[in-house]
Design a protein around this motif. Structure first.
Motif, PDB file in Angstrom:
ATOM      1  N   ALA A 133      -0.116  -4.520  10.943  1.00 18.70           N
ATOM      2  CA  ALA A 133      -0.614  -3.557   9.956  1.00 18.70           C
ATOM      3  C   ALA A 133      -0.535  -2.137  10.496  1.00 18.70           C
ATOM      4  CB  ALA A 133      -2.058  -3.888   9.572  1.00 18.70           C
ATOM      5  N   GLU A 187       4.384   0.859   2.698  1.00 15.74           N
ATOM      6  CA  GLU A 187       4.479  -0.606   2.742  1.00 15.74           C
ATOM      7  C   GLU A 187       5.846  -1.081   2.245  1.00 15.74           C
ATOM      8  OE1 GLU A 187      -0.201  -1.944   2.135  1.00 15.74           O
ATOM      9  OE2 GLU A 187       1.120  -1.769   0.403  1.00 15.74           O
ATOM     10  N   LYS A 196       1.824  -4.128   6.023  1.00 12.99           N
ATOM     11  CA  LYS A 196       0.606  -3.810   5.299  1.00 12.99           C
ATOM     12  C   LYS A 196      -0.049  -2.554   5.863  1.00 12.99           C
ATOM     13  CE  LYS A 196      -3.163  -4.507   2.775  1.00 12.99           C
ATOM     14  NZ  LYS A 196      -3.164  -4.372   1.303  1.00 12.99           N
ATOM     15  N   GLN A 215      -9.002  -7.954   7.995  1.00 15.14           N
ATOM     16  CA  GLN A 215      -7.598  -8.058   7.615  1.00 15.14           C
ATOM     17  C   GLN A 215      -6.876  -9.154   8.400  1.00 15.14           C
ATOM     18  OE1 GLN A 215      -5.694  -6.403   5.319  1.00 15.14           O
ATOM     19  NE2 GLN A 215      -3.838  -7.449   5.961  1.00 15.14           N
TER      20      GLN A 215
END
Length: 224
Positions: free
Chosen positions: A94, A116, A122, A141
């Protein structure tokens, strides 16, 4: 839209949370600004070794770590390293940025969505600027404790302090390009690096990480 963009530009120049945190680092927590690992860029990170050691995910800063400042696309020379990271960690990758995804400067998530789509990673939405805040949103997450995550960024007093304070393995990269950065950011960066180098030369080290006691084992001599 113009007001949000103006706030973002000013906010990335003056990080109030960062200034307050820096005062604490200067006074009693200098070790928090010392990264576990320093590399030129992410191509020198041995993702295979980190996965083998039990790390479950990677969190990237954005500006000057995987993109040039203010860009919403990956810096192309890093593509092979990002692809290898994805192949090993899957969806457990991420971006956690003080620009894209930060509620104050990206309230509708537009920048996060563009990023993204461009890089296939992400972007975690959050409300608090690094180095302030906890790891709660990131742990949610990834579904694991932050001690099993890696924080990669280019700023000692934001990315590295945040990561060390919250138990990540921290990896400091050199900036990809300073040409686009405002003068004040360039000056602050020089000061940060000078202080970290000084403290390191005096023998100061970050807290040892249980999954990787010898952090140099995750550094490649040649880039991916």
């Amino acid at each position: 839209m113009w007001w949000t963009d103006l706030k973002a530009a000013l906010g990335q120049r003056i990080n109030v949370e960062g200034i307050v945190s820096s005062l604490g680092v200067f006074s009693k927590d200098k070790h928090l600004a010392i990264p576990h690992v320093s590399v030129q860029d992410i191509r020198y990170i041995d993702w295979v070794e980190l996965k083998k050691r039990g790390f479950e995910g990677v969190v990237f800063d954005k500006d000057n770590t995987i993109t040039v400042p203010y860009s919403l696309s990956l810096w192309s020379p890093l593509a092979s390293s990002i692809d290898q990271c994805k192949s090993l960690f899957g969806n457990n990758i991420a971006v956690y940025s003080n620009s894209a995804g930060l509620d104050e400067y990206d309230p509708d998530g537009r920048k996060a969505r563009i990023l993204e789509r461009a890089i296939g990673i992400k972007v975690i939405k959050h409300r608090t600027k690094k180095p302030a805040g906890t790891a709660e949103e990131i742990e949610k997450q990834f579904g694991c404790e932050s001690s099993r995550l890696i924080m990669v960024g280019d700023r000692p007093f934001t990315d590295i302090v945040y990561g060390n304070r919250n138990g990540f393995l921290t990896i400091l990269t050199e900036p990809l390009s300073c040409a686009e950065e405002p003068l004040i950011v360039q000056q602050v960066r020089v000061l940060e690096v000078a202080l970290v180098n000084r403290w390191s030369s005096e023998g100061m080290k970050p807290t040892s990480h249980t999954l990787l006691p010898d952090c140099q084992q995750c550094v490649k001599e040649e880039p991916v």
